[in-house]
Write a protein that holds these residues in place. Structure first.
Motif, PDB file in Angstrom:
ATOM      1  N   THR A 283       0.949  -1.219  -0.221  1.00 42.49           N
ATOM      2  CA  THR A 283       0.034   0.455  -0.342  1.00 42.49           C
ATOM      3  C   THR A 283       1.141   0.904  -0.135  1.00 42.49           C
ATOM      4  O   THR A 283       1.018   2.290  -0.618  1.00 42.49           O
ATOM      5  N   GLN A 284       1.550   1.077   0.749  1.00 41.64           N
ATOM      6  CA  GLN A 284       2.192   2.279   0.414  1.00 41.64           C
ATOM      7  C   GLN A 284       3.493   2.879  -0.411  1.00 41.64           C
ATOM      8  O   GLN A 284       3.840   3.823  -0.809  1.00 41.64           O
ATOM      9  N   LEU A 285       3.863   1.620  -1.439  1.00 42.97           N
ATOM     10  CA  LEU A 285       4.358   1.920  -2.345  1.00 42.97           C
ATOM     11  C   LEU A 285       3.976   1.744  -3.332  1.00 42.97           C
ATOM     12  O   LEU A 285       3.992   3.700  -4.068  1.00 42.97           O
ATOM     13  N   LEU A 286       2.126   1.652  -3.929  1.00 41.67           N
ATOM     14  CA  LEU A 286       1.597   2.301  -4.615  1.00 41.67           C
ATOM     15  C   LEU A 286       1.032   3.199  -4.599  1.00 41.67           C
ATOM     16  O   LEU A 286       0.471   4.406  -5.014  1.00 41.67           O
ATOM     17  N   LEU A 287       0.536   3.369  -2.947  1.00 41.21           N
ATOM     18  CA  LEU A 287      -0.443   4.656  -2.283  1.00 41.21           C
ATOM     19  C   LEU A 287       0.037   6.104  -2.370  1.00 41.21           C
ATOM     20  O   LEU A 287      -0.345   7.159  -2.337  1.00 41.21           O
ATOM     21  N   ARG A 288       1.161   5.307  -1.390  1.00 38.42           N
ATOM     22  CA  ARG A 288       2.153   7.046  -1.280  1.00 38.42           C
ATOM     23  C   ARG A 288       1.505   7.854  -0.041  1.00 38.42           C
ATOM     24  O   ARG A 288       1.643   8.861  -0.851  1.00 38.42           O
ATOM     25  N   PRO A 289       0.532   7.170   0.913  1.00 35.93           N
ATOM     26  CA  PRO A 289      -0.822   7.475   2.269  1.00 35.93           C
ATOM     27  C   PRO A 289      -0.468   9.247   2.567  1.00 35.93           C
ATOM     28  O   PRO A 289      -0.960   9.811   3.186  1.00 35.93           O
ATOM     29  N   GLY A 290       0.757   9.009   2.996  1.00 42.02           N
ATOM     30  CA  GLY A 290       1.725   9.621   4.025  1.00 42.02           C
ATOM     31  C   GLY A 290       1.402   9.289   4.865  1.00 42.02           C
ATOM     32  O   GLY A 290       0.925  10.599   5.954  1.00 42.02           O
ATOM     33  N   ALA A 291       0.681   8.770   5.282  1.00 42.15           N
ATOM     34  CA  ALA A 291      -0.063   7.911   6.733  1.00 42.15           C
ATOM     35  C   ALA A 291       0.696   6.281   7.619  1.00 42.15           C
ATOM     36  O   ALA A 291       0.181   5.599   6.026  1.00 42.15           O
ATOM     37  N   SER A 292       0.796   6.620   8.375  1.00 47.19           N
ATOM     38  CA  SER A 292       1.974   5.142   8.579  1.00 47.19           C
ATOM     39  C   SER A 292       0.726   3.615   8.561  1.00 47.19           C
ATOM     40  O   SER A 292       0.565   2.136   8.204  1.00 47.19           O
ATOM     41  N   ASP A 293      -0.001   3.985   9.431  1.00 45.27           N
ATOM     42  CA  ASP A 293      -1.375   3.061   9.321  1.00 45.27           C
ATOM     43  C   ASP A 293      -3.258   3.078   8.425  1.00 45.27           C
ATOM     44  O   ASP A 293      -3.643   3.912   9.257  1.00 45.27           O
ATOM     45  N   LEU A 294      -3.421   2.657   7.410  1.00 44.64           N
ATOM     46  CA  LEU A 294      -4.045   2.785   6.754  1.00 44.64           C
ATOM     47  C   LEU A 294      -5.510   2.279   7.402  1.00 44.64           C
ATOM     48  O   LEU A 294      -6.554   2.143   7.234  1.00 44.64           O
ATOM     49  N   THR A 295      -5.686   0.864   8.034  1.00 49.43           N
ATOM     50  CA  THR A 295      -6.557   0.256   8.183  1.00 49.43           C
ATOM     51  C   THR A 295      -6.648   0.228   9.588  1.00 49.43           C
ATOM     52  O   THR A 295      -7.935  -0.069   9.885  1.00 49.43           O
TER      53      THR A 295
END
Lengths: 249, 92
Positions: free
Chosen positions: A161-173
């Motif tokens: 997820t971090q690789l594909l979306l680079r969300p700027g937050a470490s815990d998405l779920t």
């Protein structure tokens, strides 16, 4: 100077509405509420707990009513619904009745400890953040009760997820978060997913809408009572949501 | 631009460079001498990235903080909560 005065007035009137969606949490509900009251009374912040029970057959609502008698209807607000509906709609339902200007969402199953709430509030105040998210993946955070396989799936999914979306937050779920009320409303309106991937979409949308996001390390103690679930269907749901967000955001 | 488009544009930029080398559109002695390496370089890159990913994920799994104290603390608090709630008259 006038600004300083009104700032402190705003701070004084800050109120935190804690949304607790429940379904068959009869065992856990009294304890989570006891813990919330213990740590929030201690921190001195103004707050309320909104219990949104989706018609639990185990009598969660009955227990909630007893708790309301003990702690008062200004602290414990009951907003039950007839039957089990989605998490997103539970939040919308809760927001409608929330009197706070901040919303805290957390699970009622004791995996999220209320002792972290004051940390969320402090971080939010310090940087005037739109969203503060709890994270199991950063220093001081962690999990209890997970075996190797569960950790591997979690870390692997997080890496991709971090690789594909680079969300700027470490815990998405994770679902232990604090939001400014109007921002939570906007995020929910812009989300299409259902189920637990809804949490991931919320944080991705927050990034897309350029809201500021902060993180607080949390310890996650997996369900004390009841069974924790992570099966094939959850993984497929996750993969679908990931690809959807990858292609559309 | 969506993340998918970002990925596609970067991948196609790499592909364009690689294809121009392999297809002989750019001529240089060094390129001709290392043609085999250039041909398989995407595969090498993928393997290296795979190794990196596996290492990072395994490292993070093995160092995933087991918060035993948090679980013990919670157990103690549950006992306290049950006692206190019972004293306050809650029956459940």
């Amino acid at each position: 100077m006038a600004a300083t005065v009104s700032d402190s007035e705003i701070t004084k009137s800050d109120k935190y509405s804690i949304l607790l969606p429940t379904y068959n949490e009869r065992e856990n509900l009294p304890i989570i509420i006891w813990l919330i009251i213990k740590y929030l009374d201690n921190s001195g912040h103004d707050y309320e707990v909104i219990v949104i029970d989706d018609g639990s057959p185990d009598g969660t609502l009955e227990v909630a009513k007893q708790l309301q008698k003990i702690y008062g209807s200004d602290k414990i607000v009951l907003r039950p619904r007839e039957k089990k509906l989605g998490l997103g709609t539970a939040y919308i339902h809760g927001i409608k009745h929330a009197t706070g200007n901040f919303i805290i969402i957390m699970d009622a199953d004791l995996s999220h400890h209320p002792k972290f709430i004051p940390n969320f509030i402090e971080l939010q105040k310090k940087h005037d953040l739109d969203v503060v998210s709890g994270t199991r993946y950063k220093d001081g955070g962690g999990v209890y009760g997970w075996d190797f396989k569960r950790k591997l799936i979690s870390r692997g999914a997080n890496f991709i997820t971090q690789l594909l979306l680079r969300p700027g937050a470490s815990d998405l779920t994770g679902s232990f978060r604090l939001y400014k009320k109007d921002i939570l409303q906007k995020l929910i309106d812009s989300c299409v997913s259902k189920g637990y991937v809804f949490q991931m979409e919320m944080i991705i949308r927050a990034r897309q809408l350029e809201y500021t996001i902060g993180e607080v390390p949390i310890t996650f103690v997996d369900r004390v009572y009841g069974v924790s679930k992570l099966g094939g269907s959850e993984i497929i749901q996750f993969a679908k949501a990931l690809l959807y967000l990858f292609a559309t955001t | 631009m969506t993340k998918l488009l970002e990925w596609l544009s970067i991948l196609s930029a790499f592909f364009a460079v690689w294809y121009s080398l392999v297809g002989g559109y750019v001529k240089h002695k060094l390129i001709e001498e290392n043609m085999k390496l250039i041909m398989i370089s995407p595969i090498i890159f993928i393997i290296l990235f795979g190794l990196y990913a596996v290492t990072v994920v395994l490292y993070r799994v093995l160092t995933f903080n087991d918060c035993k104290e948090a679980a013990e603390e919670l157990q103690k608090e549950i006992i306290m909560a049950k006692k206190d709630l019972h004293d306050k008259g809650l029956r459940w």
